[in-house]
Design a protein around this motif. Structure first.
Motif, PDB file in Angstrom:
ATOM      1  N   GLU A 332       0.866  -1.204   0.019  1.00 39.82           N
ATOM      2  CA  GLU A 332       0.085  -0.036  -0.188  1.00 39.82           C
ATOM      3  C   GLU A 332       0.776   1.165  -0.083  1.00 39.82           C
ATOM      4  O   GLU A 332       0.339   2.396  -0.067  1.00 39.82           O
ATOM      5  N   ILE A 333       2.159   1.044   0.065  1.00 34.23           N
ATOM      6  CA  ILE A 333       3.035   2.385  -0.099  1.00 34.23           C
ATOM      7  C   ILE A 333       4.067   1.960  -1.218  1.00 34.23           C
ATOM      8  O   ILE A 333       4.732   0.867  -1.305  1.00 34.23           O
ATOM      9  N   SER A 334       4.047   2.860  -2.200  1.00 33.20           N
ATOM     10  CA  SER A 334       4.879   2.368  -3.500  1.00 33.20           C
ATOM     11  C   SER A 334       6.251   2.821  -3.175  1.00 33.20           C
ATOM     12  O   SER A 334       6.728   3.548  -2.326  1.00 33.20           O
ATOM     13  N   ASP A 335       7.227   1.850  -3.968  1.00 34.87           N
ATOM     14  CA  ASP A 335       8.581   1.981  -3.724  1.00 34.87           C
ATOM     15  C   ASP A 335       8.994   3.451  -3.977  1.00 34.87           C
ATOM     16  O   ASP A 335       8.653   4.138  -4.792  1.00 34.87           O
ATOM     17  N   GLY A 336      10.053   3.917  -3.232  1.00 35.60           N
ATOM     18  CA  GLY A 336      10.740   5.060  -3.521  1.00 35.60           C
ATOM     19  C   GLY A 336       9.852   6.312  -2.638  1.00 35.60           C
ATOM     20  O   GLY A 336      10.281   7.542  -2.664  1.00 35.60           O
ATOM     21  N   SER A 337       8.979   5.869  -1.853  1.00 35.20           N
ATOM     22  CA  SER A 337       7.868   6.877  -1.267  1.00 35.20           C
ATOM     23  C   SER A 337       8.790   7.580   0.067  1.00 35.20           C
ATOM     24  O   SER A 337       9.772   6.884   0.401  1.00 35.20           O
ATOM     25  N   ARG A 338       8.438   8.610   0.337  1.00 35.80           N
ATOM     26  CA  ARG A 338       8.973   9.248   1.612  1.00 35.80           C
ATOM     27  C   ARG A 338       7.970   9.417   2.720  1.00 35.80           C
ATOM     28  O   ARG A 338       6.939  10.098   2.351  1.00 35.80           O
ATOM     29  N   VAL A 339       8.364   8.713   3.658  1.00 37.47           N
ATOM     30  CA  VAL A 339       7.210   8.639   4.565  1.00 37.47           C
ATOM     31  C   VAL A 339       7.686   9.323   6.128  1.00 37.47           C
ATOM     32  O   VAL A 339       8.524   8.689   6.539  1.00 37.47           O
ATOM     33  N   LEU A 340       7.063  10.205   6.513  1.00 35.84           N
ATOM     34  CA  LEU A 340       7.312  10.876   7.744  1.00 35.84           C
ATOM     35  C   LEU A 340       6.839  10.015   8.817  1.00 35.84           C
ATOM     36  O   LEU A 340       5.461   9.873   8.888  1.00 35.84           O
ATOM     37  N   LEU A 341       7.662   9.660   9.686  1.00 34.07           N
ATOM     38  CA  LEU A 341       7.641   9.270  10.991  1.00 34.07           C
ATOM     39  C   LEU A 341       7.885   9.975  12.152  1.00 34.07           C
ATOM     40  O   LEU A 341       8.928   9.821  12.474  1.00 34.07           O
ATOM     41  N   PRO A 342       6.823  10.798  12.773  1.00 29.11           N
ATOM     42  CA  PRO A 342       7.106  11.511  13.737  1.00 29.11           C
ATOM     43  C   PRO A 342       7.519  10.268  15.069  1.00 29.11           C
ATOM     44  O   PRO A 342       6.470   9.938  15.432  1.00 29.11           O
ATOM     45  N   LEU A 343       8.460  10.493  15.946  1.00 26.54           N
ATOM     46  CA  LEU A 343       8.942   9.765  17.077  1.00 26.54           C
ATOM     47  C   LEU A 343       8.601  10.903  18.177  1.00 26.54           C
ATOM     48  O   LEU A 343       9.296  11.686  18.494  1.00 26.54           O
ATOM     49  N   THR A 344       7.537  10.587  18.827  1.00 27.52           N
ATOM     50  CA  THR A 344       6.781  11.408  19.605  1.00 27.52           C
ATOM     51  C   THR A 344       7.169  11.640  21.065  1.00 27.52           C
ATOM     52  O   THR A 344       7.275  12.735  21.706  1.00 27.52           O
ATOM     53  N   GLY A 345       7.802  10.577  21.718  1.00 25.76           N
ATOM     54  CA  GLY A 345       8.179  10.443  23.048  1.00 25.76           C
ATOM     55  C   GLY A 345       9.523  10.057  23.384  1.00 25.76           C
ATOM     56  O   GLY A 345       9.845   8.919  23.150  1.00 25.76           O
ATOM     57  N   SER A 346      10.287  10.562  24.444  1.00 25.44           N
ATOM     58  CA  SER A 346      11.417  10.254  24.628  1.00 25.44           C
ATOM     59  C   SER A 346      11.378   8.926  25.660  1.00 25.44           C
ATOM     60  O   SER A 346      10.567   8.489  26.244  1.00 25.44           O
ATOM     61  N   GLY A 347      12.339   8.104  25.448  1.00 25.47           N
ATOM     62  CA  GLY A 347      12.584   7.035  26.141  1.00 25.47           C
ATOM     63  C   GLY A 347      13.288   6.916  27.070  1.00 25.47           C
ATOM     64  O   GLY A 347      13.555   5.875  28.116  1.00 25.47           O
ATOM     65  N   LEU A 348      14.043   8.139  27.581  1.00 25.00           N
ATOM     66  CA  LEU A 348      14.827   8.337  28.638  1.00 25.00           C
ATOM     67  C   LEU A 348      14.065   8.196  29.969  1.00 25.00           C
ATOM     68  O   LEU A 348      14.650   7.642  30.942  1.00 25.00           O
ATOM     69  N   LYS A 349      13.084   8.620  30.177  1.00 24.95           N
ATOM     70  CA  LYS A 349      12.293   8.359  31.436  1.00 24.95           C
ATOM     71  C   LYS A 349      12.172   7.019  31.748  1.00 24.95           C
ATOM     72  O   LYS A 349      11.482   6.848  32.763  1.00 24.95           O
TER      73      LYS A 349
END
Lengths: 354, 354
Positions: A332-349
């Motif tokens: 469902e995503i074609s090859d070469g697509s640019r996919v934004l993946l926001p990484l929302t929360g820190s793992g440090l806590k």
């Protein structure tokens, strides 16, 4: 001005959560030139001209412009946006920053919020220097470390028996009864003004992605990113919106079909009845998007991949990568697509858990 | 090229820690136009033209441009730079990013470092996606949570009996014996190339501060900031350097007189014999600077103030604020001065302690 998302009624830009008809509101502003309106800051103040605040009363912990980094992931390019690099460890600081600035302008100094998670930590952190007393409604199963941090930041904790929706109701009732301002980030239109700045950054950093995958519970980031790209479209900067994909936690879906087995790792989006549901449905329609549900096993695998790639995030953040893998597998995503993946929360806590 | 800080001998820009004479090295590059050389990124890649790396092999976790926020603090303006908003939670990521990029260019895939703190976490996080095996030498009193995180990031932990200087010696011995590359951030000239970018950001954000107060143990940030401002001076951008103030932990001073009672809170700078001591002395001479020592009580008070201002940092970060208060009290900073206070490490990983 503020405008109702259902009946279209307009209101002045004061602090308000709902239209008289009961529906949610969005901030509406007219005609800017994007690049001509940028300010010479290298942080969120760069976008002050697009925000419904004056700029005279800004909280000291200024949110950062977060890096967007492109990583080849199989047949597509994953554009990870490091939204966890913010003062309280999550993207919520964008929304809180604008909200608290607005509250300061209106001289509101006692507020009510429900959340046992990142939104609560963010509000507590920003309220203290602003001289705002924050009542935080939380459920009994909130982590003790988090509670002690919230208390040490001067917040007043109210415990509620019941699930996440019960906590929400109790908070609103308390605010009404006590005549205090309820600042629910689920409803608050100023919160979305903050989160929309993430879209402006993405546009400056990498242009328009083909897909935007967002961890989606109440939709504060989903709708914020949509609003940011929508404003860029209205300003004539971009010709089309990215395809929006809402990524939800199994067992708590509101846009996808509800799964039986709940995903206990994605607590940040375990919100089965978000008040802005219709708005989110419209975004999926408008952009030809879809909803993807992610289970515990998939979340764990994606979290581990992210750690090995150098991204120390909390489990909720990992669902977008798991969803991307699914979409690639399903074709469902074609090859070469640019996919934004926001990484929302820190793992440090959560150092022991990741 | 690399140049010896004592005898001036020059070396090509390969990975190397010391001159043949035994002294430390700095990277030296010629004649740039600052604004003409900036790249259109909103992260550390903005300054790639000033870094001794090609840019073809960059680690995916790109360090952020951190906000610099001005807060009136009594008679002066404190310019807090939120250096803790980085992928591993500290400013060290700037140095690690450049170092790992350099190691990748030279195809070095097994390295040795001593540090039980932020530098170790940073190296472990950046080494894993780069395919670099990291041997980390730590003392027995390293926090168990930190050790399990380091291990889960694929690092090999070596325990050493003795103090911080003993750990350093063992690491260097091991690297020599095994024929591995020792990447000590105390010595590594590429690490300072990374930390110097913080000065470039400050210059773009707020111009030249009057004073720069830096937590100073081995001097990786102190010398990095100095080198950044020095390069700006050489490029003709600025007419004078800020006054550099080294802030040290009581009991572990190398530049101030050694206190009897140690400050147990500032573990990040508890380094009594830093190898770049002479360089730091020269910076104090050159800029008319001084050294300030901070004890446990002062650190605690400053940490609490920072939290109430919205900055969740680790105790070592708080020493610069305590030092600023001291200098104001002693009349050594004039009214209206702009004082840069880099906040170096996140408090999120220590949620119970702050």
């Amino acid at each position: 001005m503020l405008r109702c998302t259902r009946c279209g009624k307009a209101y002045p830009e004061t602090f308000r959560l709902r239209c008289d008809c009961g529906e949610t509101l969005l901030v509406e502003r007219e005609g800017y030139d994007f690049f001509g309106s940028l300010l010479p800051y290298l942080d969120i103040r760069r976008y002050l001209n697009f925000l419904p605040i004056g700029g005279n009363y800004l909280p000291p912990a200024i949110p950062a412009i977060t890096p967007t980094t492109s990583v080849q992931a199989g047949p597509v390019f994953a554009l990870f946006k490091l939204e966890y690099l913010q003062p309280s460890g999550s993207f919520k600081d964008r929304g809180t920053f604008v909200t608290v600035a607005k509250l300061m302008e209106e001289d509101i100094n006692e507020v009510v919020l429900d959340s046992s998670g990142n939104a609560a930590l963010s509000l507590a952190l920003y309220s203290l220097p602003a001289g705002i007393k924050a009542h935080l409604f939380v459920s009994y199963d909130t982590m003790p470390e988090k509670l002690s941090l919230l208390q040490s930041l001067g917040a007043v904790i109210h415990f509620v028996e019941g699930d996440r929706m019960a906590v929400h109701e109790k908070a609103e009732e308390f605010a009404e009864r006590e005549g205090l301002t309820y600042v629910s980030h689920w409803l608050n239109p100023y919160f979305l003004e903050g989160t929309k700045t993430a879209a402006f950054e993405v546009y400056e950093q990498v242009g328009v992605p083909d897909y935007v995958l967002v961890p989606t519970g109440s939709g504060t980031l989903f709708l914020g990113l949509w609003k940011g790209f929508k404003e860029l479209e209205k300003m004539g900067e971009i010709a089309r919106l990215p395809v929006f994909v809402a990524v939800q936690a199994a067992g708590y879906e509101s846009l996808c079909e509800r799964s039986k087995l709940p995903n206990p790792l994605a607590d940040g989006i375990a919100i089965p009845q978000p008040p802005r549901l219709k708005e989110m449905e419209r975004v999926l329609d408008e952009t030809g998007g879809l909803c993807v549900s992610v289970d515990e096993h998939e979340t764990r695998e994606a979290l581990s991949w992210l750690k090995r790639a150098g991204f120390l995030v909390e489990p909720t953040s990992a669902v977008v990568l798991a969803a991307m893998w699914k979409l690639i597998e399903r074709g469902e995503i074609s090859d070469g697509s640019r996919v934004l993946l926001p990484l929302t929360g820190s793992g440090l806590k959560l150092i022991e858990g990741i």
